[in-house]
Design a protein around this motif. Sequence first.
Motif, PDB file in Angstrom:
ATOM      1  N   TYR A  27      55.893  44.644   7.241  1.00 46.53           N
ATOM      2  CA  TYR A  27      56.571  44.851   5.810  1.00 46.53           C
ATOM      3  C   TYR A  27      55.292  43.949   4.992  1.00 46.53           C
ATOM      4  O   TYR A  27      54.941  42.801   5.269  1.00 46.53           O
ATOM      5  CB  TYR A  27      57.885  43.983   5.575  1.00 46.53           C
ATOM      6  CG  TYR A  27      58.923  44.942   6.228  1.00 46.53           C
ATOM      7  CD1 TYR A  27      59.363  44.850   7.561  1.00 46.53           C
ATOM      8  CD2 TYR A  27      59.570  45.791   5.235  1.00 46.53           C
ATOM      9  CE1 TYR A  27      60.202  45.633   8.159  1.00 46.53           C
ATOM     10  CE2 TYR A  27      60.584  46.806   5.783  1.00 46.53           C
ATOM     11  CZ  TYR A  27      61.043  46.757   7.134  1.00 46.53           C
ATOM     12  OH  TYR A  27      61.902  47.305   7.600  1.00 46.53           O
ATOM     13  N   MET A  47      54.472  42.795   0.851  1.00 46.24           N
ATOM     14  CA  MET A  47      55.347  42.690  -0.597  1.00 46.24           C
ATOM     15  C   MET A  47      54.156  42.366  -1.545  1.00 46.24           C
ATOM     16  O   MET A  47      52.953  41.803  -1.200  1.00 46.24           O
ATOM     17  CB  MET A  47      56.277  41.488  -0.396  1.00 46.24           C
ATOM     18  CG  MET A  47      57.269  41.975   0.340  1.00 46.24           C
ATOM     19  SD  MET A  47      57.752  40.560   1.625  1.00 46.24           S
ATOM     20  CE  MET A  47      56.623  41.151   2.859  1.00 46.24           C
ATOM     21  N   TYR A  74      54.305  40.096  -5.093  1.00 44.12           N
ATOM     22  CA  TYR A  74      54.969  39.117  -6.071  1.00 44.12           C
ATOM     23  C   TYR A  74      54.141  38.616  -7.272  1.00 44.12           C
ATOM     24  O   TYR A  74      52.972  38.775  -7.047  1.00 44.12           O
ATOM     25  CB  TYR A  74      55.461  37.721  -5.387  1.00 44.12           C
ATOM     26  CG  TYR A  74      56.419  37.907  -4.323  1.00 44.12           C
ATOM     27  CD1 TYR A  74      56.355  38.257  -3.083  1.00 44.12           C
ATOM     28  CD2 TYR A  74      57.976  37.456  -4.820  1.00 44.12           C
ATOM     29  CE1 TYR A  74      57.407  38.244  -2.003  1.00 44.12           C
ATOM     30  CE2 TYR A  74      58.928  37.549  -3.745  1.00 44.12           C
ATOM     31  CZ  TYR A  74      58.459  38.030  -2.516  1.00 44.12           C
ATOM     32  OH  TYR A  74      59.592  38.060  -1.640  1.00 44.12           O
ATOM     33  N   PRO A  91      57.594  32.938  -7.846  1.00 40.22           N
ATOM     34  CA  PRO A  91      57.213  34.141  -7.595  1.00 40.22           C
ATOM     35  C   PRO A  91      58.253  35.275  -7.759  1.00 40.22           C
ATOM     36  O   PRO A  91      59.872  34.958  -7.605  1.00 40.22           O
ATOM     37  CB  PRO A  91      56.930  34.206  -6.116  1.00 40.22           C
ATOM     38  CG  PRO A  91      56.517  32.748  -5.770  1.00 40.22           C
ATOM     39  CD  PRO A  91      57.709  31.940  -6.801  1.00 40.22           C
ATOM     40  N   LEU A 125      59.831  39.026  -6.925  1.00 37.40           N
ATOM     41  CA  LEU A 125      59.559  40.149  -6.107  1.00 37.40           C
ATOM     42  C   LEU A 125      59.298  41.544  -7.142  1.00 37.40           C
ATOM     43  O   LEU A 125      60.015  41.682  -7.814  1.00 37.40           O
ATOM     44  CB  LEU A 125      60.442  40.342  -5.228  1.00 37.40           C
ATOM     45  CG  LEU A 125      60.474  41.614  -4.192  1.00 37.40           C
ATOM     46  CD1 LEU A 125      59.179  41.422  -3.274  1.00 37.40           C
ATOM     47  CD2 LEU A 125      61.610  41.812  -3.400  1.00 37.40           C
ATOM     48  N   TYR A 144      58.037  46.216  -2.177  1.00 35.70           N
ATOM     49  CA  TYR A 144      57.708  46.009  -0.904  1.00 35.70           C
ATOM     50  C   TYR A 144      57.615  47.143  -0.247  1.00 35.70           C
ATOM     51  O   TYR A 144      58.333  48.395  -0.622  1.00 35.70           O
ATOM     52  CB  TYR A 144      59.048  45.026  -0.142  1.00 35.70           C
ATOM     53  CG  TYR A 144      60.209  45.678   0.119  1.00 35.70           C
ATOM     54  CD1 TYR A 144      61.190  45.540  -0.941  1.00 35.70           C
ATOM     55  CD2 TYR A 144      60.590  46.420   1.179  1.00 35.70           C
ATOM     56  CE1 TYR A 144      62.468  46.058  -0.667  1.00 35.70           C
ATOM     57  CE2 TYR A 144      61.915  47.030   1.249  1.00 35.70           C
ATOM     58  CZ  TYR A 144      62.683  46.884   0.373  1.00 35.70           C
ATOM     59  OH  TYR A 144      63.939  47.321   0.522  1.00 35.70           O
ATOM     60  N   LEU A 160      50.590  37.907  -6.116  1.00 36.38           N
ATOM     61  CA  LEU A 160      50.601  37.199  -4.573  1.00 36.38           C
ATOM     62  C   LEU A 160      51.050  38.755  -3.844  1.00 36.38           C
ATOM     63  O   LEU A 160      51.974  39.180  -3.906  1.00 36.38           O
ATOM     64  CB  LEU A 160      51.742  36.249  -4.429  1.00 36.38           C
ATOM     65  CG  LEU A 160      51.439  35.036  -5.143  1.00 36.38           C
ATOM     66  CD1 LEU A 160      52.668  34.289  -5.447  1.00 36.38           C
ATOM     67  CD2 LEU A 160      50.410  34.118  -4.561  1.00 36.38           C
ATOM     68  N   THR A 169      55.016  40.166   6.378  1.00 37.54           N
ATOM     69  CA  THR A 169      56.021  39.658   7.453  1.00 37.54           C
ATOM     70  C   THR A 169      56.056  40.591   8.729  1.00 37.54           C
ATOM     71  O   THR A 169      55.869  41.928   8.477  1.00 37.54           O
ATOM     72  CB  THR A 169      57.386  39.199   6.827  1.00 37.54           C
ATOM     73  OG1 THR A 169      57.989  38.326   7.824  1.00 37.54           O
ATOM     74  CG2 THR A 169      58.198  40.604   6.574  1.00 37.54           C
ATOM     75  N   THR A 174      59.840  34.686  16.921  1.00 35.34           N
ATOM     76  CA  THR A 174      60.041  33.122  15.996  1.00 35.34           C
ATOM     77  C   THR A 174      59.592  33.242  14.761  1.00 35.34           C
ATOM     78  O   THR A 174      59.748  32.254  13.883  1.00 35.34           O
ATOM     79  CB  THR A 174      59.395  31.890  16.797  1.00 35.34           C
ATOM     80  OG1 THR A 174      58.091  32.576  16.937  1.00 35.34           O
ATOM     81  CG2 THR A 174      59.809  32.065  18.358  1.00 35.34           C
ATOM     82  N   TYR A 226      60.343  35.480  12.397  1.00 36.42           N
ATOM     83  CA  TYR A 226      61.478  36.399  11.515  1.00 36.42           C
ATOM     84  C   TYR A 226      61.734  35.512  10.131  1.00 36.42           C
ATOM     85  O   TYR A 226      61.888  34.503  10.285  1.00 36.42           O
ATOM     86  CB  TYR A 226      62.696  36.397  12.331  1.00 36.42           C
ATOM     87  CG  TYR A 226      63.679  37.414  11.632  1.00 36.42           C
ATOM     88  CD1 TYR A 226      64.604  36.823  10.700  1.00 36.42           C
ATOM     89  CD2 TYR A 226      63.659  38.857  11.812  1.00 36.42           C
ATOM     90  CE1 TYR A 226      65.427  37.789   9.933  1.00 36.42           C
ATOM     91  CE2 TYR A 226      64.545  39.568  11.088  1.00 36.42           C
ATOM     92  CZ  TYR A 226      65.488  39.054  10.122  1.00 36.42           C
ATOM     93  OH  TYR A 226      66.184  39.757   9.342  1.00 36.42           O
ATOM     94  N   GLY A 227      61.792  36.211   9.073  1.00 31.39           N
ATOM     95  CA  GLY A 227      61.663  35.704   7.939  1.00 31.39           C
ATOM     96  C   GLY A 227      60.807  35.039   7.214  1.00 31.39           C
ATOM     97  O   GLY A 227      60.628  34.565   6.079  1.00 31.39           O
ATOM     98  N   LYS A 228      59.570  34.687   8.102  1.00 33.72           N
ATOM     99  CA  LYS A 228      58.554  33.944   7.359  1.00 33.72           C
ATOM    100  C   LYS A 228      57.523  34.811   6.514  1.00 33.72           C
ATOM    101  O   LYS A 228      57.103  35.869   7.309  1.00 33.72           O
ATOM    102  CB  LYS A 228      57.590  33.382   8.670  1.00 33.72           C
ATOM    103  CG  LYS A 228      56.335  32.829   8.200  1.00 33.72           C
ATOM    104  CD  LYS A 228      55.698  32.103   9.371  1.00 33.72           C
ATOM    105  CE  LYS A 228      54.291  31.850   9.160  1.00 33.72           C
ATOM    106  NZ  LYS A 228      53.329  31.686  10.238  1.00 33.72           N
ATOM    107  N   LEU A 229      57.362  34.567   5.347  1.00 31.60           N
ATOM    108  CA  LEU A 229      56.490  35.576   4.663  1.00 31.60           C
ATOM    109  C   LEU A 229      55.164  34.646   4.569  1.00 31.60           C
ATOM    110  O   LEU A 229      55.239  33.665   4.344  1.00 31.60           O
ATOM    111  CB  LEU A 229      56.823  35.497   3.203  1.00 31.60           C
ATOM    112  CG  LEU A 229      58.318  36.575   2.782  1.00 31.60           C
ATOM    113  CD1 LEU A 229      58.431  36.435   1.434  1.00 31.60           C
ATOM    114  CD2 LEU A 229      58.304  37.699   3.570  1.00 31.60           C
ATOM    115  N   PHE A 276      51.645  34.444   2.815  1.00 41.03           N
ATOM    116  CA  PHE A 276      51.019  34.892   1.499  1.00 41.03           C
ATOM    117  C   PHE A 276      49.456  34.750   1.421  1.00 41.03           C
ATOM    118  O   PHE A 276      49.041  33.922   2.267  1.00 41.03           O
ATOM    119  CB  PHE A 276      51.558  34.033   0.369  1.00 41.03           C
ATOM    120  CG  PHE A 276      52.870  34.302  -0.056  1.00 41.03           C
ATOM    121  CD1 PHE A 276      54.103  33.751   0.527  1.00 41.03           C
ATOM    122  CD2 PHE A 276      53.320  34.934  -1.279  1.00 41.03           C
ATOM    123  CE1 PHE A 276      55.329  33.799   0.168  1.00 41.03           C
ATOM    124  CE2 PHE A 276      54.606  35.169  -1.482  1.00 41.03           C
ATOM    125  CZ  PHE A 276      55.555  34.577  -0.864  1.00 41.03           C
ATOM    126  N   GLY A 277      48.857  35.736   0.495  1.00 38.32           N
ATOM    127  CA  GLY A 277      47.567  35.401  -0.024  1.00 38.32           C
ATOM    128  C   GLY A 277      47.588  34.342  -0.931  1.00 38.32           C
ATOM    129  O   GLY A 277      48.573  33.798  -1.284  1.00 38.32           O
TER     130      GLY A 277
END
Lengths: 114, 114
Positions: free
Chosen positions: A32, A34, A36, A44, A46, A49, A88, A92, A97, A99-102, A104-105
């Motif tokens: 995925y 995204m 921002y 940020p 959204l 995505y 930004l 993800t 482990t 999961y849910g961690k974005l 970023f650049g």
Amino acid sequence: QKEVEQDPGPLSVPEGAIVSLNCTYSNSAFQYFMWYRQYSRKGPELLMYTYSSGNKEDGRFTAQVDKSSKYISLFIRDSQPSDSATYLCAATQLGGTSYGKLTFGQGTILTVHP
Amino acid sequence: ETGVTQSPTHLIKTRGQQVTLRCSSQSGHNTVSWYQQALGQGPQFIFQYYREEENGRGNFPPRFSGLQFPNYSSELNVNALELDDSALYLCASSPKTQRGETQYFGPGTRLLVL
């Protein structure tokens, strides 16, 4: 090497221009992607995505993902001074482990001049 | 506005002190993630909470800890503050029924460590 790389700019364009913002990533597990928008001293926001490869359009904004080249793009048509912000990209993966961690650049600073 | 609120907005601490930051998630969201954003950088994932349990963690030392409450609000605690902890701390909420990509950020808490 950072997992998501983004040219910090700054990028300055005249009002009405087409803006192209780009990121590259190295983690093949990312699914995925995204974009921002972050105004000065704000959190940020959204914008869009995208899942896997392909295009997604929302008004003046188009997001593109090319998984074969690990390239993420955001195009802004008919840019407005109100588009001036830091953009930004983020990515993800599902499951595990992370999961849910974005991830970023660094963010690209965009200024649109009237 | 995303409906995610954070308090306080600004905070000044001295090295070695402890700090607690608070976040209220958007209505209907049961997952909260915390990020640290240094000046000129993209946000870095600290950890995520789902149903009051830590669901994933980034590369941050144990002195960064958190809590999630039954109403899905959350706290970030940082012990033994260091100068490098000076940053914007962002909270993001998401509905667990959707995937992790739809994370909505609050305005952040700006922490300065002297």
